[in-house]
Design a protein around this motif. Structure first.
Motif, PDB file in Angstrom:
ATOM      1  N   ALA A   1       0.824  -1.212   0.000  1.00 41.00           N
ATOM      2  CA  ALA A   1       0.000   0.000   0.000  1.00 41.00           C
ATOM      3  C   ALA A   1       0.858   1.261   0.000  1.00 41.00           C
ATOM      4  O   ALA A   1       0.530   2.258  -0.656  1.00 41.00           O
ATOM      5  CB  ALA A   1      -0.940  -0.004   1.205  1.00 41.00           C
ATOM      6  N   ALA A   2       1.987   1.219   0.733  1.00 39.39           N
ATOM      7  CA  ALA A   2       2.869   2.395   0.797  1.00 39.39           C
ATOM      8  C   ALA A   2       3.456   2.731  -0.563  1.00 39.39           C
ATOM      9  O   ALA A   2       3.722   3.900  -0.865  1.00 39.39           O
ATOM     10  CB  ALA A   2       3.977   2.155   1.814  1.00 39.39           C
ATOM     11  N   LEU A   3       3.647   1.725  -1.387  1.00 41.03           N
ATOM     12  CA  LEU A   3       4.189   1.977  -2.723  1.00 41.03           C
ATOM     13  C   LEU A   3       3.252   2.833  -3.565  1.00 41.03           C
ATOM     14  O   LEU A   3       3.674   3.457  -4.538  1.00 41.03           O
ATOM     15  CB  LEU A   3       4.471   0.653  -3.438  1.00 41.03           C
ATOM     16  N   GLY A   4       1.973   2.886  -3.176  1.00 35.31           N
ATOM     17  CA  GLY A   4       1.012   3.701  -3.897  1.00 35.31           C
ATOM     18  C   GLY A   4       1.288   5.188  -3.807  1.00 35.31           C
ATOM     19  O   GLY A   4       0.790   5.962  -4.631  1.00 35.31           O
TER      20      GLY A   4
ATOM     21  N   SER B   1      15.010  -0.317 -14.790  1.00 38.89           N
ATOM     22  CA  SER B   1      14.072  -1.037 -15.646  1.00 38.89           C
ATOM     23  C   SER B   1      13.378  -2.157 -14.869  1.00 38.89           C
ATOM     24  O   SER B   1      12.161  -2.349 -14.985  1.00 38.89           O
ATOM     25  CB  SER B   1      14.809  -1.614 -16.858  1.00 38.89           C
ATOM     26  N   ALA B   2      14.135  -2.896 -14.062  1.00 39.55           N
ATOM     27  CA  ALA B   2      13.544  -3.957 -13.242  1.00 39.55           C
ATOM     28  C   ALA B   2      12.577  -3.374 -12.217  1.00 39.55           C
ATOM     29  O   ALA B   2      11.485  -3.907 -11.991  1.00 39.55           O
ATOM     30  CB  ALA B   2      14.650  -4.747 -12.541  1.00 39.55           C
ATOM     31  N   VAL B   3      12.971  -2.268 -11.600  1.00 37.82           N
ATOM     32  CA  VAL B   3      12.107  -1.621 -10.606  1.00 37.82           C
ATOM     33  C   VAL B   3      10.796  -1.170 -11.244  1.00 37.82           C
ATOM     34  O   VAL B   3       9.708  -1.384 -10.695  1.00 37.82           O
ATOM     35  CB  VAL B   3      12.840  -0.421  -9.960  1.00 37.82           C
ATOM     36  N   ARG B   4      10.879  -0.558 -12.408  1.00 43.55           N
ATOM     37  CA  ARG B   4       9.669  -0.099 -13.094  1.00 43.55           C
ATOM     38  C   ARG B   4       8.743  -1.272 -13.437  1.00 43.55           C
ATOM     39  O   ARG B   4       7.522  -1.165 -13.310  1.00 43.55           O
ATOM     40  CB  ARG B   4      10.040   0.664 -14.363  1.00 43.55           C
ATOM     41  N   SER B   5       9.318  -2.364 -13.893  1.00 43.94           N
ATOM     42  CA  SER B   5       8.499  -3.523 -14.248  1.00 43.94           C
ATOM     43  C   SER B   5       7.745  -4.043 -13.024  1.00 43.94           C
ATOM     44  O   SER B   5       6.546  -4.350 -13.105  1.00 43.94           O
ATOM     45  CB  SER B   5       9.382  -4.638 -14.826  1.00 43.94           C
ATOM     46  N   PHE B   6       8.433  -4.140 -11.913  1.00 44.89           N
ATOM     47  CA  PHE B   6       7.776  -4.602 -10.682  1.00 44.89           C
ATOM     48  C   PHE B   6       6.704  -3.619 -10.223  1.00 44.89           C
ATOM     49  O   PHE B   6       5.604  -4.020  -9.822  1.00 44.89           O
ATOM     50  CB  PHE B   6       8.811  -4.784  -9.579  1.00 44.89           C
ATOM     51  N   LEU B   7       7.008  -2.323 -10.301  1.00 46.99           N
ATOM     52  CA  LEU B   7       6.044  -1.320  -9.844  1.00 46.99           C
ATOM     53  C   LEU B   7       4.792  -1.306 -10.717  1.00 46.99           C
ATOM     54  O   LEU B   7       3.673  -1.152 -10.211  1.00 46.99           O
ATOM     55  CB  LEU B   7       6.701   0.065  -9.817  1.00 46.99           C
ATOM     56  N   ARG B   8       4.962  -1.466 -12.018  1.00 44.81           N
ATOM     57  CA  ARG B   8       3.786  -1.545 -12.892  1.00 44.81           C
ATOM     58  C   ARG B   8       2.936  -2.762 -12.547  1.00 44.81           C
ATOM     59  O   ARG B   8       1.705  -2.693 -12.531  1.00 44.81           O
ATOM     60  CB  ARG B   8       4.231  -1.600 -14.364  1.00 44.81           C
ATOM     61  N   TRP B   9       3.616  -3.859 -12.262  1.00 43.48           N
ATOM     62  CA  TRP B   9       2.914  -5.110 -11.927  1.00 43.48           C
ATOM     63  C   TRP B   9       2.120  -4.950 -10.626  1.00 43.48           C
ATOM     64  O   TRP B   9       0.954  -5.298 -10.550  1.00 43.48           O
ATOM     65  CB  TRP B   9       3.936  -6.231 -11.804  1.00 43.48           C
ATOM     66  N   ILE B  10       2.745  -4.400  -9.595  1.00 40.26           N
ATOM     67  CA  ILE B  10       2.073  -4.298  -8.302  1.00 40.26           C
ATOM     68  C   ILE B  10       1.009  -3.198  -8.320  1.00 40.26           C
ATOM     69  O   ILE B  10      -0.034  -3.317  -7.660  1.00 40.26           O
ATOM     70  CB  ILE B  10       3.088  -4.084  -7.157  1.00 40.26           C
ATOM     71  N   ALA B  11       1.223  -2.127  -9.099  1.00 44.55           N
ATOM     72  CA  ALA B  11       0.210  -1.077  -9.203  1.00 44.55           C
ATOM     73  C   ALA B  11      -1.054  -1.619  -9.849  1.00 44.55           C
ATOM     74  O   ALA B  11      -2.172  -1.272  -9.441  1.00 44.55           O
ATOM     75  CB  ALA B  11       0.760   0.106 -10.006  1.00 44.55           C
ATOM     76  N   ASP B  12      -0.873  -2.479 -10.835  1.00 44.00           N
ATOM     77  CA  ASP B  12      -2.031  -3.076 -11.499  1.00 44.00           C
ATOM     78  C   ASP B  12      -2.837  -3.944 -10.537  1.00 44.00           C
ATOM     79  O   ASP B  12      -4.067  -3.946 -10.571  1.00 44.00           O
ATOM     80  CB  ASP B  12      -1.557  -3.902 -12.691  1.00 44.00           C
TER      81      ASP B  12
ATOM     82  N   GLY C   1      -4.282  -1.533  -7.638  1.00 45.42           N
ATOM     83  CA  GLY C   1      -5.257  -0.554  -8.103  1.00 45.42           C
ATOM     84  C   GLY C   1      -4.870   0.883  -7.888  1.00 45.42           C
ATOM     85  O   GLY C   1      -5.742   1.742  -7.691  1.00 45.42           O
ATOM     86  N   PHE C   2      -3.556   1.205  -7.906  1.00 49.59           N
ATOM     87  CA  PHE C   2      -3.166   2.617  -7.815  1.00 49.59           C
ATOM     88  C   PHE C   2      -2.372   3.021  -9.044  1.00 49.59           C
ATOM     89  O   PHE C   2      -1.924   2.182  -9.837  1.00 49.59           O
ATOM     90  CB  PHE C   2      -2.411   2.937  -6.519  1.00 49.59           C
ATOM     91  N   ASP C   3      -2.212   4.323  -9.217  1.00 55.06           N
ATOM     92  CA  ASP C   3      -1.584   4.884 -10.415  1.00 55.06           C
ATOM     93  C   ASP C   3      -0.183   5.380 -10.073  1.00 55.06           C
ATOM     94  O   ASP C   3      -0.025   6.288  -9.252  1.00 55.06           O
ATOM     95  CB  ASP C   3      -2.443   6.033 -10.946  1.00 55.06           C
TER      96      ASP C   3
END
Length: 314
Positions: free
Chosen positions: A63-66, A95-106, A109-111
């Motif tokens: 949740a904090a990553l949101g 690049s790895a961090v972004r991939s993980f963040l996109r995955w967990i945001a999806d 449910g946060f942007d």
């Protein structure tokens, strides 16, 4: 959860660790990432989450990553540069961090589009350093004759011929077993990420392997290595690297004349002969065409060198 005075901060919550494991599993299963790549991704994300914990002063939860902001991403990049991480390594880590963040945001449910808009560092991609056709041939000729044990000389020449003549990686050549022989017109190999491909086998490559097998003191068995070490086990890549070091010293070749340079030479010589990038991509087993496109830079660089040497005002 903020750390109490004098107590260490928990880097990331169990739920975040579980999410990271699930993401890595999905990368391995759905994108066919190699174990080496998965281990690198784990290291990248662990470094990122540890940084956030210290930067925020609390354990990182999903949740904090949101609330992640672009400033957080920039701070992470600055911290990594401060540790001496180069632009290329930092770009891969981000690049790895972004991939993980996109995955967990999806899934949460946060942007995170604003945070993910932070730019990665630019770096100049280093060009492969292939050998010229004559240098490659001279290397093979020397390796085939300069070892006191004839079957070992034939073995090393056969391995390097497969790298130059078929574009194999050293791990792919040394991973061949007795069941792979005799070669047909096409050889099936398993490359990075367990991706299989077929590569044409030139008669000269077949002949080199046949010469080695006729001299090898170890029997050919389907479940045993095709290329044997001196004691009969699977040949180690270090032995081939050592032979290349000896050959380049004798021939006056640069330090970039490694076993992998023979594979680079395969691609560059094909391109120079009119091969198209898509075909070369398939033959090399590259997952992305962008990886293969680096050879256009090699070809252009060679053309410019020829132009400068030949032009009266060069």
């Amino acid at each position: 959860m903020s750390a109490a005075a004098g107590q260490p901060i928990l880097a990331f919550a169990p739920a975040t660790a579980e999410a990271l494991t699930r993401w890595l599993d999905s990368e391995a299963a759905l994108r066919d990432r190699s174990p080496h790549t998965i281990a690198a991704y784990r290291g990248d994300l662990t470094a990122f989450l540890h940084f956030l914990a210290g930067y925020w002063g609390e354990a990182v939860t999903p949740a904090a990553l949101g609330r992640l902001a672009q400033a957080d991403m920039r701070a992470f990049a600055a911290a990594e540069r401060g540790r001496g991480l180069g632009p290329r390594s930092l770009a891969r880590r981000q690049s790895a961090v972004r991939s993980f963040l996109r995955w967990i945001a999806d899934r949460q449910g946060f942007d995170l589009s604003a945070a993910l808009s932070a730019r990665s560092p630019r770096y100049a991609r280093s060009l492969p350093r292939p050998l010229t056709p004559s240098q490659a041939q001279d290397t093979l000729d020397l390796v085939a004759t300069d070892h006191p044990t004839p079957w070992i000389a034939a073995r090393d020449a056969a391995v390097l011929t497969l790298l130059w003549g078929c574009g194999l990686r050293i791990s792919e050549a040394l991973g061949l077993d007795g069941r792979d022989w005799p070669f047909t017109e096409a050889l099936r190999v398993r490359g990075k990420g367990k991706r299989e491909r077929q590569v044409p086998v030139l008669p000269v490559a077949k002949a080199a392997v046949a010469d080695y097998l006729s001299a090898c003191p170890w029997p050919l068995a389907p479940d045993q290595p095709l290329f044997r070490g001196a004691r009969g086990g699977r040949l180690d890549a270090g032995a081939i690297a050592a032979r290349m070091r000896s050959a380049r010293a004798a021939l006056g070749l640069p330090a970039t004349a490694t076993p992998h340079a023979m594979r680079h030479s395969f691609a560059t010589h094909l391109l120079s002969a009119g091969g198209d990038l898509r075909t070369i991509q398939e033959l090399l087993g590259h997952a992305s065409l962008s990886t293969t496109q680096v050879y256009t830079g090699v070809d252009d660089a060679r053309l410019l060198d020829v132009y400068r040497a030949a032009h009266p005002r060069g």
